[in-house]
Design a protein around this motif. Sequence first.
Motif, PDB file in Angstrom:
ATOM      1  N   VAL A  98       0.693  -1.336  -0.029  1.00  0.00           N
ATOM      2  CA  VAL A  98      -0.058   0.034   0.203  1.00  0.00           C
ATOM      3  C   VAL A  98       1.292   1.034   0.102  1.00  0.00           C
ATOM      4  O   VAL A  98       0.658   2.493  -0.625  1.00  0.00           O
ATOM      5  CB  VAL A  98      -0.820   0.067   0.914  1.00  0.00           C
ATOM      6  N   SER A  99       2.194   1.171   0.366  1.00  0.00           N
ATOM      7  CA  SER A  99       3.429   2.764   0.760  1.00  0.00           C
ATOM      8  C   SER A  99       3.316   2.930  -0.415  1.00  0.00           C
ATOM      9  O   SER A  99       3.858   4.406  -0.724  1.00  0.00           O
ATOM     10  CB  SER A  99       4.450   2.399   1.431  1.00  0.00           C
ATOM     11  N   GLU A 137       0.992   4.049  -2.757  1.00  0.00           N
ATOM     12  CA  GLU A 137      -0.232   4.992  -3.169  1.00  0.00           C
ATOM     13  C   GLU A 137       0.429   6.207  -3.156  1.00  0.00           C
ATOM     14  O   GLU A 137       0.472   7.185  -3.689  1.00  0.00           O
ATOM     15  CB  GLU A 137      -1.395   4.454  -2.215  1.00  0.00           C
ATOM     16  N   ARG A 138       1.302   6.495  -1.895  1.00  0.00           N
ATOM     17  CA  ARG A 138       1.853   7.878  -1.584  1.00  0.00           C
ATOM     18  C   ARG A 138       3.097   8.278  -1.915  1.00  0.00           C
ATOM     19  O   ARG A 138       3.654   9.043  -2.161  1.00  0.00           O
ATOM     20  CB  ARG A 138       2.294   7.446  -0.045  1.00  0.00           C
ATOM     21  N   SER A 179       4.502   9.711  -4.717  1.00  0.00           N
ATOM     22  CA  SER A 179       3.949  10.848  -5.729  1.00  0.00           C
ATOM     23  C   SER A 179       5.292  11.202  -6.546  1.00  0.00           C
ATOM     24  O   SER A 179       5.450  11.556  -7.863  1.00  0.00           O
ATOM     25  CB  SER A 179       3.241  12.111  -4.957  1.00  0.00           C
ATOM     26  N   PRO A 234      -3.435  -2.022  -5.208  1.00  0.00           N
ATOM     27  CA  PRO A 234      -3.721  -0.840  -4.485  1.00  0.00           C
ATOM     28  C   PRO A 234      -4.498   0.065  -5.095  1.00  0.00           C
ATOM     29  O   PRO A 234      -3.977   0.454  -6.711  1.00  0.00           O
ATOM     30  CB  PRO A 234      -2.446  -0.430  -3.204  1.00  0.00           C
ATOM     31  N   LYS A 235      -5.967   0.913  -4.774  1.00  0.00           N
ATOM     32  CA  LYS A 235      -6.528   1.969  -5.417  1.00  0.00           C
ATOM     33  C   LYS A 235      -5.288   3.329  -5.802  1.00  0.00           C
ATOM     34  O   LYS A 235      -6.139   3.894  -6.632  1.00  0.00           O
ATOM     35  CB  LYS A 235      -7.587   1.954  -5.516  1.00  0.00           C
ATOM     36  N   GLY A 236      -4.793   2.907  -4.894  1.00  0.00           N
ATOM     37  CA  GLY A 236      -3.977   4.854  -5.202  1.00  0.00           C
ATOM     38  C   GLY A 236      -3.362   5.553  -6.911  1.00  0.00           C
ATOM     39  O   GLY A 236      -2.516   4.438  -7.258  1.00  0.00           O
ATOM     40  N   HIS A 237      -3.175   6.963  -6.573  1.00  0.00           N
ATOM     41  CA  HIS A 237      -2.801   7.060  -7.673  1.00  0.00           C
ATOM     42  C   HIS A 237      -1.383   6.735  -8.087  1.00  0.00           C
ATOM     43  O   HIS A 237      -0.858   6.509  -9.054  1.00  0.00           O
ATOM     44  CB  HIS A 237      -2.707   8.599  -7.852  1.00  0.00           C
ATOM     45  N   GLY A 238      -0.294   6.689  -6.764  1.00  0.00           N
ATOM     46  CA  GLY A 238       0.789   6.683  -6.959  1.00  0.00           C
ATOM     47  C   GLY A 238       0.873   5.107  -7.731  1.00  0.00           C
ATOM     48  O   GLY A 238       2.110   4.614  -8.032  1.00  0.00           O
ATOM     49  N   VAL A 239       0.110   3.589  -7.288  1.00  0.00           N
ATOM     50  CA  VAL A 239       0.222   3.075  -8.046  1.00  0.00           C
ATOM     51  C   VAL A 239      -0.508   2.895  -9.601  1.00  0.00           C
ATOM     52  O   VAL A 239       0.386   2.342 -10.372  1.00  0.00           O
ATOM     53  CB  VAL A 239      -0.769   1.152  -7.571  1.00  0.00           C
TER      54      VAL A 239
END
Length: 333
Positions: A279-280, A282-283, A285, A302-307
């Motif tokens: 998950v890390s 995701e952050r 940037s 993970p769904k975050g933009h960083g991925v």
Amino acid sequence: MASTTTTATFLAVFLLVASSASPARSCAPSDLHALLSVKQALGNPATLSSWSPASHDCCAWDHLRCDDAGRVNNVFIDGADDVRGQIPSAVAGLTALMSLTLFRLPGLTGAIPPCLTALSNLQFLTISHTNVSGAIPESLARLRSLDSVDLSNNRLTGCIPAAFADLPNLRSLDLRHNQLTGPIPAGLVQGQFRSLVLSYNQLTGPIPRDEAQDEINTVDLSHNKLTGDASHLFVAGRPIGKVDLSWNLLDFDLSKLVFPPELTYLDLSHNRIRGTVPVSLERMSTLQKLDLSFNYLCGPLPKGHGVIKHGCKPYAHNQCSHGTPLAGCQDLS
């Protein structure tokens, strides 16, 4: 890319040494004698035509710089096809030398001479893109002032000298594109390094554990045969900019790894890494390059933009053996 990095390093060293030099003075007779001997040993190449006994002020010659006292402190011979032979032992006579650069000299052959240890003031050593071969002399570790060592793109064999880990001022070590074997010496992956590049060799064994917290910019150990766990490179609180561990045999669980926010380049592809995508990511940037392909990763992304911002390619060709196959990116193969 390697050539660009090496050229940039060379220019930085050149400007650093040149900036401290005043207008040329008449050089020391011992330096003049040593330089003429070097020229003769290299086959009297036209590249060094200005190195002539007719001119007694060697500080005015090409491919070198002098300090305020008229001592030669920088020799840089680069991009010359007419340089032939081995690194001359006469180089050891330039006892005030701070920087020695032998770059893109295909006619340069033989071993790195142990006589270089006579250059006690040497801070920058570059022997790169040559046909120099043999082992890296353990005796180089006697040069306690070394800040940067670039021995890349040669034909060096044998092990990395363990004593390199004890050099107190060494900040940059580049041994890429050689034929080095054996393990990475314990203590070499230290926080004191700003750049450690050992890629494109035949190094084996685990990456030595190091809990140092100092900032390091680049770790490139790609294209070797390294095994085991590399997660300790990402110890909490240790800033790091680029990590390339691709094309090895590394085997560890990626799931709970916390990557430093300063990371801009991460390539762990073509290994045996398992677990899930952490998950890390995701952050992250600032991450510009990401490749986790050709491993054994499982589970949903993970769904975050960083991925997701990197597209599907960084996650492709993961052969999940225990759990749910990696999914969450359209056209993931």
